[in-house]
Design an enzyme around this catalytic site. Structure first.
Site, PDB file in Angstrom:
ATOM      1  CE1 TYR A 166      33.910  42.736  58.562  1.00  0.00           C
ATOM      2  CE2 TYR A 166      34.721  40.479  58.666  1.00  0.00           C
ATOM      3  CZ  TYR A 166      34.779  41.763  58.122  1.00  0.00           C
ATOM      4  OH  TYR A 166      35.708  42.053  57.135  1.00  0.00           O
ATOM      5  CG  ASN A 192      22.314  40.585  71.617  1.00  0.00           C
ATOM      6  OD1 ASN A 192      22.993  40.381  70.604  1.00  0.00           O
ATOM      7  ND2 ASN A 192      21.509  41.637  71.743  1.00  0.00           N
ATOM      8  CG  ASP A 252      20.977  43.197  75.368  1.00  0.00           C
ATOM      9  OD1 ASP A 252      20.239  42.949  74.411  1.00  0.00           O
ATOM     10  OD2 ASP A 252      21.503  44.324  75.573  1.00  0.00           O
ATOM     11  CE  LYS A 303      27.372  44.838  60.555  1.00  0.00           C
ATOM     12  NZ  LYS A 303      28.571  44.362  59.842  1.00  0.00           N
ATOM     13  CB  SER A 355      31.291  54.329  61.998  1.00  0.00           C
ATOM     14  OG  SER A 355      31.046  54.394  60.608  1.00  0.00           O
ATOM     15  CE1 TYR A 390      26.935  53.098  61.423  1.00  0.00           C
ATOM     16  CE2 TYR A 390      26.140  51.873  63.321  1.00  0.00           C
ATOM     17  CZ  TYR A 390      27.162  52.239  62.478  1.00  0.00           C
ATOM     18  OH  TYR A 390      28.431  51.736  62.677  1.00  0.00           O
ATOM     19  CE  LYS A 438      28.778  52.598  65.843  1.00  0.00           C
ATOM     20  NZ  LYS A 438      29.308  51.664  66.861  1.00  0.00           N
ATOM     21  CG  PHE A 455      37.860  55.247  57.056  1.00  0.00           C
ATOM     22  CD1 PHE A 455      38.334  55.613  58.316  1.00  0.00           C
ATOM     23  CD2 PHE A 455      37.518  56.250  56.161  1.00  0.00           C
ATOM     24  CE1 PHE A 455      38.478  56.952  58.672  1.00  0.00           C
ATOM     25  CE2 PHE A 455      37.681  57.596  56.514  1.00  0.00           C
ATOM     26  CZ  PHE A 455      38.142  57.940  57.762  1.00  0.00           C
ATOM     27  CG  ASN A 470      22.442  46.385  53.822  1.00  0.00           C
ATOM     28  OD1 ASN A 470      21.468  46.364  53.086  1.00  0.00           O
ATOM     29  ND2 ASN A 470      22.391  46.095  55.115  1.00  0.00           N
ATOM     30  N   GLY A 493      22.181  58.731  49.724  1.00  0.00           N
ATOM     31  CA  GLY A 493      23.004  58.827  50.939  1.00  0.00           C
ATOM     32  C   GLY A 493      24.471  58.529  50.704  1.00  0.00           C
TER      33      GLY A 493
HETATM   34  P1  NAD Z   1      28.308  42.635  63.829  1.00  0.00           P
HETATM   35  O1  NAD Z   1      26.839  42.839  63.770  1.00  0.00           O
HETATM   36  O2  NAD Z   1      28.927  41.531  63.066  1.00  0.00           O
HETATM   37  O3  NAD Z   1      28.777  42.464  65.351  1.00  0.00           O
HETATM   38  C1  NAD Z   1      28.095  43.089  66.410  1.00  0.00           C
HETATM   39  C2  NAD Z   1      27.917  42.042  67.492  1.00  0.00           C
HETATM   40  O4  NAD Z   1      27.304  42.633  68.612  1.00  0.00           O
HETATM   41  C3  NAD Z   1      27.025  40.883  67.034  1.00  0.00           C
HETATM   42  O5  NAD Z   1      27.611  39.653  67.384  1.00  0.00           O
HETATM   43  C4  NAD Z   1      25.720  41.102  67.806  1.00  0.00           C
HETATM   44  O6  NAD Z   1      25.076  39.880  68.119  1.00  0.00           O
HETATM   45  C5  NAD Z   1      26.242  41.815  69.053  1.00  0.00           C
HETATM   46  N1  NAD Z   1      25.267  42.696  69.716  1.00  0.00           N
HETATM   47  C6  NAD Z   1      24.513  43.661  69.134  1.00  0.00           C
HETATM   48  N2  NAD Z   1      23.771  44.279  70.068  1.00  0.00           N
HETATM   49  C7  NAD Z   1      24.094  43.720  71.273  1.00  0.00           C
HETATM   50  C8  NAD Z   1      23.662  43.920  72.603  1.00  0.00           C
HETATM   51  N3  NAD Z   1      22.723  44.820  72.911  1.00  0.00           N
HETATM   52  N4  NAD Z   1      24.210  43.158  73.575  1.00  0.00           N
HETATM   53  C9  NAD Z   1      25.147  42.223  73.282  1.00  0.00           C
HETATM   54  N5  NAD Z   1      25.587  41.956  72.034  1.00  0.00           N
HETATM   55  C10 NAD Z   1      25.056  42.717  71.048  1.00  0.00           C
HETATM   56  O7  NAD Z   1      28.964  44.039  63.421  1.00  0.00           O
HETATM   57  P2  NAD Z   1      30.508  44.368  63.131  1.00  0.00           P
HETATM   58  O8  NAD Z   1      30.624  44.662  61.676  1.00  0.00           O
HETATM   59  O9  NAD Z   1      31.387  43.382  63.768  1.00  0.00           O
HETATM   60  O10 NAD Z   1      30.642  45.788  63.894  1.00  0.00           O
HETATM   61  C11 NAD Z   1      31.161  45.833  65.207  1.00  0.00           C
HETATM   62  C12 NAD Z   1      31.168  47.292  65.621  1.00  0.00           C
HETATM   63  O11 NAD Z   1      31.920  48.068  64.672  1.00  0.00           O
HETATM   64  C13 NAD Z   1      29.784  47.940  65.675  1.00  0.00           C
HETATM   65  O12 NAD Z   1      29.745  48.837  66.780  1.00  0.00           O
HETATM   66  C14 NAD Z   1      29.706  48.741  64.379  1.00  0.00           C
HETATM   67  O13 NAD Z   1      28.855  49.866  64.492  1.00  0.00           O
HETATM   68  C15 NAD Z   1      31.144  49.163  64.204  1.00  0.00           C
HETATM   69  N6  NAD Z   1      31.508  49.451  62.799  1.00  0.00           N
HETATM   70  C16 NAD Z   1      31.341  48.492  61.852  1.00  0.00           C
HETATM   71  C17 NAD Z   1      31.667  48.784  60.521  1.00  0.00           C
HETATM   72  C18 NAD Z   1      31.483  47.757  59.430  1.00  0.00           C
HETATM   73  O14 NAD Z   1      31.433  48.161  58.245  1.00  0.00           O
HETATM   74  N7  NAD Z   1      31.384  46.482  59.759  1.00  0.00           N
HETATM   75  C19 NAD Z   1      32.185  50.038  60.181  1.00  0.00           C
HETATM   76  C20 NAD Z   1      32.345  50.986  61.197  1.00  0.00           C
HETATM   77  C21 NAD Z   1      32.004  50.676  62.522  1.00  0.00           C
HETATM   78  C1  WQD Z   2      30.858  50.844  49.345  1.00  0.00           C
HETATM   79  C2  WQD Z   2      30.772  51.311  47.912  1.00  0.00           C
HETATM   80  C3  WQD Z   2      28.548  51.850  47.186  1.00  0.00           C
HETATM   81  C4  WQD Z   2      27.009  47.752  47.471  1.00  0.00           C
HETATM   82  C5  WQD Z   2      28.772  51.427  55.002  1.00  0.00           C
HETATM   83  C6  WQD Z   2      28.050  52.206  56.073  1.00  0.00           C
HETATM   84  C7  WQD Z   2      29.036  52.707  57.093  1.00  0.00           C
HETATM   85  C8  WQD Z   2      29.894  51.554  57.604  1.00  0.00           C
HETATM   86  C9  WQD Z   2      30.560  50.826  56.467  1.00  0.00           C
HETATM   87  C10 WQD Z   2      29.012  50.801  59.735  1.00  0.00           C
HETATM   88  C11 WQD Z   2      29.836  52.494  47.701  1.00  0.00           C
HETATM   89  C12 WQD Z   2      29.092  50.659  46.406  1.00  0.00           C
HETATM   90  C13 WQD Z   2      27.840  48.860  47.510  1.00  0.00           C
HETATM   91  C14 WQD Z   2      26.510  47.294  46.227  1.00  0.00           C
HETATM   92  C15 WQD Z   2      27.699  49.080  45.132  1.00  0.00           C
HETATM   93  N1  WQD Z   2      29.124  50.633  58.388  1.00  0.00           N
HETATM   94  N2  WQD Z   2      28.183  49.499  46.382  1.00  0.00           N
HETATM   95  N3  WQD Z   2      26.881  47.973  45.106  1.00  0.00           N
HETATM   96  O1  WQD Z   2      28.315  52.699  52.191  1.00  0.00           O
HETATM   97  O2  WQD Z   2      30.835  53.105  52.298  1.00  0.00           O
HETATM   98  O3  WQD Z   2      29.643  52.276  54.314  1.00  0.00           O
HETATM   99  O4  WQD Z   2      29.512  50.371  55.589  1.00  0.00           O
HETATM  100  O5  WQD Z   2      29.551  51.641  60.408  1.00  0.00           O
HETATM  101  O6  WQD Z   2      28.316  53.297  58.153  1.00  0.00           O
HETATM  102  O7  WQD Z   2      27.435  53.333  55.475  1.00  0.00           O
HETATM  103  O8  WQD Z   2      29.967  50.767  52.352  1.00  0.00           O
HETATM  104  O9  WQD Z   2      30.089  48.601  51.212  1.00  0.00           O
HETATM  105  O10 WQD Z   2      27.815  49.723  51.420  1.00  0.00           O
HETATM  106  O11 WQD Z   2      29.532  50.646  49.826  1.00  0.00           O
HETATM  107  O12 WQD Z   2      28.004  49.688  44.098  1.00  0.00           O
HETATM  108  O13 WQD Z   2      25.752  46.286  46.128  1.00  0.00           O
HETATM  109  O14 WQD Z   2      30.251  50.243  47.113  1.00  0.00           O
HETATM  110  O15 WQD Z   2      27.803  52.723  46.337  1.00  0.00           O
HETATM  111  O16 WQD Z   2      30.386  53.318  46.690  1.00  0.00           O
HETATM  112  P1  WQD Z   2      29.651  52.309  52.693  1.00  0.00           P
HETATM  113  P2  WQD Z   2      29.295  49.847  51.215  1.00  0.00           P
END
Ligand code: NAD
Ligand code: WQD
Length: 337
Positions: A10, A31, A57, A83, A123, A147, A151, A177, A197, A293
């Site tokens: 993403y 991967n 990978d 994630k 994160s 998770y 991080k 965020f 989720n 949580g």
């Molecule tokens: P995503 O799952 O869409 O992208 C992660 C990508 O990494 C995927 O394409 C997956 O195939 C690839 N991948 C996973 N493990 C791998 C491995 N071992 N080798 C090679 N490729 C691998 O997730 P995203 O939302 O784009 O998140 C990207 C980064 O940002 C992650 O590190 C995530 O923890 C961090 N992050 C995401 C969020 C969020 O809410 N989306 C928030 C905070 C931090």
């Molecule tokens: C946002 C708000 C929920 C779904 C998560 C991970 C965090 C990061 C970002 C990777 C909250 C409410 C949600 C639903 C709802 N990911 N909600 N109904 O929990 O802030 O963060 O994603 O790094 O690590 O924890 O994001 O989008 O899940 O929730 O009411 O079906 O929406 O209670 O208040 P969150 P979220």
């Protein structure tokens, strides 16, 4: 050239677009454990050039050695990780292996090749339940799930690597965020597997009729409308922040830790209303119990990134919702595929 691990995901796919627009050559390593190769030609339709991608990978030592020998990488942006918080509780070893061990392998390959510039996806989850708001980078750190611990462990690893070779590494730990939104073309966006989720993709699927209603997890929080408040940041703003961080690192060795957020809290119900306005569709919801949580509110103090990078998030909730709806609606994608 910049190596983008997880570049088909993403955030990574939007990073590819931002790098292309910044004339920064890059290579994707992915991967496809949570993405699909079909995103690559759609990135190409946006940028005019389909990204070069290695299907592999980050834990594959031999592959990384081949890549670092073949390409003259100047930096790495490391998105590759698992994630999903809930999944991490059920499968902690998968998260520590993929996220932590994968980062060890990557750092060892970088060091061996003399590549010491890294932008790392962290994160806001590392702050746990903040004692006050907005959150600054010097706040206490606390994880509440594997998770989040992965991080935190990776952040600590990067600090130790930097300290082990003063002035030789250039590392940015960027604490995202809540990334939401999609590229304005409607060609790339968040495509979660199974039941989403996160709030935004779930709301989008309700608006499209794919799901019957949204569960609002709690409306008895100490917030203005009783629902959870978060700092939602447009994924394109996030990607542009990474370009700014890369440019900063080129001038400043050492360890940089920054919040990437808007500094503006938005509640669940505000996001629902925003999406109804953007899509013209109703988003019916039912109020359920608080989700275990969850914190009541979480938003960034974004001033350090603004001051050091000269970057700030520009896109508002309306843009986030409009761009997600265009992606969810899928018309542009169907024309592209
Ligand atoms: P995503 O799952 O869409 O992208 C992660 C990508 O990494 C995927 O394409 C997956 O195939 C690839 N991948 C996973 N493990 C791998 C491995 N071992 N080798 C090679 N490729 C691998 O997730 P995203 O939302 O784009 O998140 C990207 C980064 O940002 C992650 O590190 C995530 O923890 C961090 N992050 C995401 C969020 C969020 O809410 N989306 C928030 C905070 C931090
Ligand atoms: C946002 C708000 C929920 C779904 C998560 C991970 C965090 C990061 C970002 C990777 C909250 C409410 C949600 C639903 C709802 N990911 N909600 N109904 O929990 O802030 O963060 O994603 O790094 O690590 O924890 O994001 O989008 O899940 O929730 O009411 O079906 O929406 O209670 O208040 P969150 P979220």
């Amino acid at each position: 050239m910049i190596l983008v691990t997880g570049g088909a995901g993403y955030i990574g796919s939007h990073m590819c677009v931002a790098l292309a627009q910044a004339d920064e050559p890059y290579l994707v390593l992915d991967n496809f454990s949570n993405s699909h190769p079909s995103v690559l030609p759609r990135i190409g339709r946006i940028t005019g050039r389909t990204p070069e991608c290695v299907h592999g990978d980050v834990r594959d030592v031999a592959l990384l050695q081949q890549l670092f020998a073949r390409y003259q990488f100047t930096a790495v942006i490391h998105f590759a990780a698992l994630k999903a918080v809930g999944e991490s509780v059920r499968e902690p070893l998968a998260y520590y292996d993929n996220n932590v061990a994968g980062t060890v392998t990557l750092l060892q390959a970088m060091r061996q090749a003399g590549v010491r510039q890294l932008v790392f996806s962290s994160s806001a989850t590392v702050y746990g339940e903040p004692a006050s708001l907005p959150i600054r980078e010097d706040f206490p750190l606390m994880a509440t799930n594997p998770y989040g611990w992965s991080k935190l462990m990776m952040e600590q690893m990067l600090a130790d690597v930097d300290a082990s070779a003063p002035g030789q590494w250039r590392i940015a730990r960027l604490r995202y965020f809540n990334p939401v939104g999609a590229h304005e073309s409607g060609l790339i966006g968040e495509d979660p597997q199974g039941v989403p989720n996160n709030l935004m993709p779930y709301v989008a699927q309700v608006a499209s009729g794919r799901r019957e209603f949204l569960n609002v997890w709690g409306n008895d929080y100490p917030t203005p409308d009783g629902t959870g408040q978060r700092d939602y940041i447009h994924v394109c703003d996030l990607a542009e922040g990474h370009v700014a961080a890369l440019r900063y690192l080129r001038q400043h060795p050492g360890l940089l830790t920054l919040n990437l957020g808007t500094g503006r809290p938005v509640s669940v119900l505000e996001m629902v209303r925003g999406f109804e306005q953007a899509s013209g569709r109703p988003v019916p919801y039912q109020v359920g119990p608080r989700r275990p949580g969850d914190v009541a509110a979480c938003w960034a103090d974004p001033r350090l990134a603004e001051r050091l990078l000269g970057w700030r998030a520009r896109r508002d909730v309306a843009a986030m919702c409009q761009d997600v709806w265009r992606w969810q609606d899928g018309v542009a994608r169907q024309l592209a595929d």
